[in-house]
Design a protein around this motif. Structure first.
Motif, PDB file in Angstrom:
ATOM      1  N   LYS A  40      58.496   2.031 131.009  1.00  0.00           N
ATOM      2  CA  LYS A  40      59.126   1.329 129.950  1.00  0.00           C
ATOM      3  C   LYS A  40      60.335   0.567 130.586  1.00  0.00           C
ATOM      4  CE  LYS A  40      59.485   1.029 124.953  1.00  0.00           C
ATOM      5  NZ  LYS A  40      59.959   1.770 123.762  1.00  0.00           N
ATOM      6  N   HIS A  41      60.966   1.725 131.009  1.00  0.00           N
ATOM      7  CA  HIS A  41      62.643   1.284 131.782  1.00  0.00           C
ATOM      8  C   HIS A  41      61.848   0.289 132.307  1.00  0.00           C
ATOM      9  CE1 HIS A  41      67.289   1.206 132.157  1.00  0.00           C
ATOM     10  NE2 HIS A  41      66.971   0.969 133.135  1.00  0.00           N
ATOM     11  N   LEU A  42      61.944   0.178 133.413  1.00  0.00           N
ATOM     12  CA  LEU A  42      61.077  -0.244 134.528  1.00  0.00           C
ATOM     13  C   LEU A  42      60.944  -2.016 133.514  1.00  0.00           C
ATOM     14  CD1 LEU A  42      59.685   1.578 137.375  1.00  0.00           C
ATOM     15  CD2 LEU A  42      61.875   0.234 137.527  1.00  0.00           C
ATOM     16  N   ARG A  43      60.138  -1.741 132.842  1.00  0.00           N
ATOM     17  CA  ARG A  43      59.256  -2.951 132.236  1.00  0.00           C
ATOM     18  C   ARG A  43      60.684  -3.807 131.218  1.00  0.00           C
ATOM     19  NH1 ARG A  43      56.308  -0.746 128.331  1.00  0.00           N
ATOM     20  NH2 ARG A  43      54.555  -0.367 130.139  1.00  0.00           N
ATOM     21  N   TYR A  98      62.366  -7.742 132.950  1.00  0.00           N
ATOM     22  CA  TYR A  98      61.910  -8.752 131.838  1.00  0.00           C
ATOM     23  C   TYR A  98      63.052  -9.957 131.751  1.00  0.00           C
ATOM     24  CZ  TYR A  98      58.941  -7.244 127.893  1.00  0.00           C
ATOM     25  OH  TYR A  98      57.651  -6.352 127.801  1.00  0.00           O
ATOM     26  N   VAL A  99      64.417  -9.066 132.437  1.00  0.00           N
ATOM     27  CA  VAL A  99      65.498  -9.104 132.950  1.00  0.00           C
ATOM     28  C   VAL A  99      65.745 -10.379 134.313  1.00  0.00           C
ATOM     29  CG1 VAL A  99      67.910  -9.250 133.492  1.00  0.00           C
ATOM     30  CG2 VAL A  99      66.912  -7.458 132.190  1.00  0.00           C
ATOM     31  N   ALA A 100      64.416  -9.962 135.552  1.00  0.00           N
ATOM     32  CA  ALA A 100      64.431 -10.108 136.337  1.00  0.00           C
ATOM     33  C   ALA A 100      64.334 -11.510 136.207  1.00  0.00           C
ATOM     34  CB  ALA A 100      63.736  -9.244 137.556  1.00  0.00           C
ATOM     35  N   GLU A 101      63.202 -12.003 134.915  1.00  0.00           N
ATOM     36  CA  GLU A 101      62.257 -12.987 135.079  1.00  0.00           C
ATOM     37  C   GLU A 101      63.150 -14.356 134.273  1.00  0.00           C
ATOM     38  OE1 GLU A 101      59.571 -15.492 135.165  1.00  0.00           O
ATOM     39  OE2 GLU A 101      59.035 -14.225 135.782  1.00  0.00           O
ATOM     40  N   ILE A 102      64.044 -13.935 133.607  1.00  0.00           N
ATOM     41  CA  ILE A 102      64.881 -14.409 132.987  1.00  0.00           C
ATOM     42  C   ILE A 102      65.497 -15.003 133.742  1.00  0.00           C
ATOM     43  CG2 ILE A 102      66.748 -14.994 131.349  1.00  0.00           C
ATOM     44  CD1 ILE A 102      65.766 -12.020 129.536  1.00  0.00           C
ATOM     45  N   ALA A 103      66.191 -14.440 135.151  1.00  0.00           N
ATOM     46  CA  ALA A 103      66.778 -14.512 135.814  1.00  0.00           C
ATOM     47  C   ALA A 103      66.302 -15.876 136.708  1.00  0.00           C
ATOM     48  CB  ALA A 103      68.214 -13.827 136.798  1.00  0.00           C
ATOM     49  N   ARG A 104      64.807 -15.293 136.885  1.00  0.00           N
ATOM     50  CA  ARG A 104      64.300 -16.300 137.880  1.00  0.00           C
ATOM     51  C   ARG A 104      63.724 -17.703 136.919  1.00  0.00           C
ATOM     52  NH1 ARG A 104      59.216 -18.714 138.822  1.00  0.00           N
ATOM     53  NH2 ARG A 104      58.222 -17.467 136.818  1.00  0.00           N
ATOM     54  N   ARG A 144      61.733 -20.438 128.426  1.00  0.00           N
ATOM     55  CA  ARG A 144      60.724 -20.105 129.380  1.00  0.00           C
ATOM     56  C   ARG A 144      59.957 -19.147 130.148  1.00  0.00           C
ATOM     57  NH1 ARG A 144      64.271 -24.375 131.168  1.00  0.00           N
ATOM     58  NH2 ARG A 144      64.894 -22.814 132.560  1.00  0.00           N
ATOM     59  N   ALA A 145      61.209 -17.866 130.229  1.00  0.00           N
ATOM     60  CA  ALA A 145      61.273 -16.035 130.623  1.00  0.00           C
ATOM     61  C   ALA A 145      59.483 -16.061 129.073  1.00  0.00           C
ATOM     62  CB  ALA A 145      61.657 -15.628 130.727  1.00  0.00           C
ATOM     63  N   ALA A 146      59.542 -16.370 127.997  1.00  0.00           N
ATOM     64  CA  ALA A 146      59.505 -15.451 127.448  1.00  0.00           C
ATOM     65  C   ALA A 146      57.648 -16.515 127.728  1.00  0.00           C
ATOM     66  CB  ALA A 146      59.438 -15.667 125.755  1.00  0.00           C
ATOM     67  N   ARG A 148      69.595  -7.786 141.184  1.00  0.00           N
ATOM     68  CA  ARG A 148      69.445  -7.229 143.044  1.00  0.00           C
ATOM     69  C   ARG A 148      68.946  -5.447 142.970  1.00  0.00           C
ATOM     70  NH1 ARG A 148      75.011  -7.491 145.905  1.00  0.00           N
ATOM     71  NH2 ARG A 148      74.267  -9.682 145.562  1.00  0.00           N
ATOM     72  N   HIS A 149      69.834  -5.438 142.046  1.00  0.00           N
ATOM     73  CA  HIS A 149      69.438  -3.520 141.663  1.00  0.00           C
ATOM     74  C   HIS A 149      67.504  -3.652 140.971  1.00  0.00           C
ATOM     75  CE1 HIS A 149      69.233   0.796 140.324  1.00  0.00           C
ATOM     76  NE2 HIS A 149      68.962   0.595 138.973  1.00  0.00           N
ATOM     77  N   ILE A 150      67.592  -4.004 140.646  1.00  0.00           N
ATOM     78  CA  ILE A 150      66.180  -4.407 139.183  1.00  0.00           C
ATOM     79  C   ILE A 150      65.373  -4.374 140.601  1.00  0.00           C
ATOM     80  CG2 ILE A 150      64.764  -5.749 137.811  1.00  0.00           C
ATOM     81  CD1 ILE A 150      67.588  -6.096 136.194  1.00  0.00           C
ATOM     82  N   ARG A 151      65.541  -5.050 142.010  1.00  0.00           N
ATOM     83  CA  ARG A 151      64.697  -6.148 142.834  1.00  0.00           C
ATOM     84  C   ARG A 151      64.109  -4.406 143.125  1.00  0.00           C
ATOM     85  NH1 ARG A 151      67.004 -11.824 143.475  1.00  0.00           N
ATOM     86  NH2 ARG A 151      65.588 -12.733 141.531  1.00  0.00           N
TER      87      ARG A 151
END
Length: 315
Positions: A2-5, A9-15, A21-23, A67-70
């Motif tokens: 769940k934490h990874l999910r 989400y944060v990585a997608e907002i950044a992208r 758009r991320a939603a 960077r950590h998330i990726r």
């Protein structure tokens, strides 16, 4: 998990550059996505985004976090692949970014061969040229990149390197097709040219040689190598391509440009430096490097393409 999910989400907002758009990409409500960001910022004790009128942009803390998330998401994909291997079922996903020169024969043949052994492995193939392909590795949008003449980058770890000559390509009935062997660039300039546009590495490589000859403007330019091949079959034009991008078509003729006029091009298979590839991607990289070596031969020591760099074996 769940934490990874939440981190994904944060990585997608950044992208995406915005909550909305991320939603849409994630298929969740914008309000729920906003709460996820707020909760994470509360845990970290600092904002990770700059809220702008046109959307969201990572601040310095956010850049470190993404960077950590990726890294975390890539490690989880690798673990999933290893767990699948433990059960004897070869699953996983391979994301490949490649130049147009390799989508006609090389990549389809290699994907077919690999999936013949491991049919449950899925693939994403992104057609991206030299600069964009290296950027896709850095953004973890691709596991591997197979490109021509990539820009120098400390982020690129070379898995295989070789050189390919640039060939003049014309239809079989063309005047230049009456002879075999290398052709001088000046002989090509006696005919209308159909050139790749400047979004492609091949054009930048050609421009340096054409500038020395005072070549006339091309009759046609395109960012699509497939279009240029089709045009060659229909008109008395000359185009240019490396051997890996020329289909096995008896209607086409290809002659290498004389080495006195044009250098060969570097062909590179690489990954993001320091990243441990998922099992499926690592195995495909081994197969692809071995096949490319059989087809074209590896770069020799001192070659500008650089020798193939050693890569840690997949666990």
């Amino acid at each position: 998990m769940k934490h990874l999910r939440s981190l994904s989400y944060v990585a997608e907002i950044a992208r995406s550059g915005s909550i909305r758009r991320a939603a849409e990409v994630l298929h969740i409500a914008p309000s729920a996505l906003t709460r996820q960001v707020q909760e994470l910022e509360y845990e970290l004790g600092t904002p990770i985004f700059e809220r702008l009128a046109q959307g969201m942009r990572l601040n310095a803390a956010g850049e470190l976090l993404v960077r950590h998330i990726r890294d975390q998401l890539a490690d989880m994909e690798r673990v999933r692949s290893q767990i699948a291997d433990l059960s004897g079922v070869r699953r996983g996903h391979v994301a490949l970014a490649c130049s147009q020169a390799f989508v006609n024969q090389v990549v389809p043949e290699e994907v077919e061969l690999y999936r013949g052994h491991f049919p449950q492995v899925t693939f994403t193939v992104q057609v991206r040229d030299h600069v964009q392909a290296v950027a896709a590795l850095a953004a973890f949008e691709a596991d591997l990149a197979l490109v021509l003449q990539p820009p120098p980058s400390s982020d690129l770890q070379v898995l295989f390197a070789c050189r390919q000559p640039v060939c003049a390509m014309m239809r079989a009935g063309h005047a230049l097709a009456r002879e075999a062997g290398p052709v001088r660039l000046r002989d090509c300039l006696a005919h209308p040219l159909a050139l790749p546009d400047r979004s492609l590495a091949l054009r930048h490589h050609l421009d340096r040689a054409l500038a020395r000859t005072g070549a006339p403007p091309p009759a046609m330019e395109s960012g699509s190598l497939e279009f240029l091949r089709e045009l060659v079959l229909r008109e008395e034009v000359v185009s240019f391509q490396v051997p890996s991008g020329i289909p096995r078509d008896p209607r086409l003729c290809a002659r290498p440009i004389d080495a006195r006029d044009l250098d060969t091009m570097a062909m590179i298979l690489g990954q993001f430096r320091g990243r441990m590839l998922p099992v499926a991607a690592a195995k495909f990289a081994d197969q692809l490097a071995s096949s490319l070596n059989r087809r074209y031969g590896a770069a020799e020591a001192g070659d500008p393409a650089g020798p193939a760099a050693p890569r840690p074996a997949p666990a």
